[in-house]
Design a protein around this motif. Structure first.
Motif, PDB file in Angstrom:
ATOM      1  N   UNK A  48       0.803  -1.348   0.055  1.00 58.30           N
ATOM      2  CA  UNK A  48       0.081   0.069  -0.023  1.00 58.30           C
ATOM      3  C   UNK A  48       0.684   1.153  -0.102  1.00 58.30           C
ATOM      4  N   UNK A  49       2.053   1.154   0.503  1.00 54.39           N
ATOM      5  CA  UNK A  49       3.042   2.388   0.604  1.00 54.39           C
ATOM      6  C   UNK A  49       4.254   1.785   0.211  1.00 54.39           C
ATOM      7  N   UNK A  50       4.439   1.773  -1.079  1.00 48.81           N
ATOM      8  CA  UNK A  50       5.967   1.306  -1.586  1.00 48.81           C
ATOM      9  C   UNK A  50       7.261   1.810  -0.931  1.00 48.81           C
ATOM     10  N   UNK A  51       7.154   3.047  -0.155  1.00 51.88           N
ATOM     11  CA  UNK A  51       8.252   3.590   0.499  1.00 51.88           C
ATOM     12  C   UNK A  51       8.439   2.963   1.889  1.00 51.88           C
ATOM     13  N   UNK A  52       7.762   2.316   2.356  1.00 53.87           N
ATOM     14  CA  UNK A  52       7.470   1.397   3.734  1.00 53.87           C
ATOM     15  C   UNK A  52       8.345   0.278   3.507  1.00 53.87           C
ATOM     16  N   UNK A  53       9.325  -0.223   4.087  1.00 51.89           N
ATOM     17  CA  UNK A  53      10.063  -1.560   3.832  1.00 51.89           C
ATOM     18  C   UNK A  53      10.216  -2.236   5.317  1.00 51.89           C
ATOM     19  N   UNK A  54      10.356  -3.556   5.325  1.00 45.18           N
ATOM     20  CA  UNK A  54      10.406  -4.099   6.537  1.00 45.18           C
ATOM     21  C   UNK A  54      11.611  -5.118   6.728  1.00 45.18           C
ATOM     22  N   UNK A  55      12.459  -5.195   7.545  1.00 43.54           N
ATOM     23  CA  UNK A  55      13.521  -6.330   7.678  1.00 43.54           C
ATOM     24  C   UNK A  55      13.030  -6.835   8.870  1.00 43.54           C
ATOM     25  N   UNK A  56      12.385  -8.328   8.644  1.00 48.80           N
ATOM     26  CA  UNK A  56      12.019  -8.998   9.719  1.00 48.80           C
ATOM     27  C   UNK A  56      12.981 -10.514  10.039  1.00 48.80           C
TER      28      UNK A  56
END
Length: 97
Positions: A48-56
């Motif tokens: 939904x927000x391509x600028x929001x990333x996650x390292x899980x």
């Protein structure tokens, strides 16, 4: 699984830095995966927000994760300005493998 934990580090990544971010995040994940107590890891981006990333990543316990952060500090440094400042360590309370 009583002491298992989940680490979630979120990043706000401008589109122009997405490729650079992916390369650096992949390096961080490689460093983390070589550490004792590591179970698995993922790099993801919001649909939904391509600028929001996650390292899980998943760990055998908080101590393992905290020691791994020390080992990965130099890899993580270039992305520090993109990190969203919030807690990243979560205790696993329920798991459904």
């Amino acid at each position: 699984m009583l002491n298992d934990m989940l680490a979630l580090i979120r990043y706000s990544v401008p589109g122009a830095r997405a490729e650079e971010f992916m390369e650096q995040a992949t390096s961080i994940l490689g460093t983390l995966s070589a550490q004792t107590g590591y179970r698995s890891g993922h790099i993801g981006r919001s649909v939904d927000e391509p600028g929001l990333w996650a390292l899980v990543s998943e760990w055998e316990g908080a101590g393992f994760y905290r020691r791994a952060l020390s080992a990965a500090r130099m890899d993580m440094y270039p992305l520090m300005t993109l990190m969203i400042n919030e807690p990243s360590a979560f205790e696993v309370l329920v798991s459904n493998p």
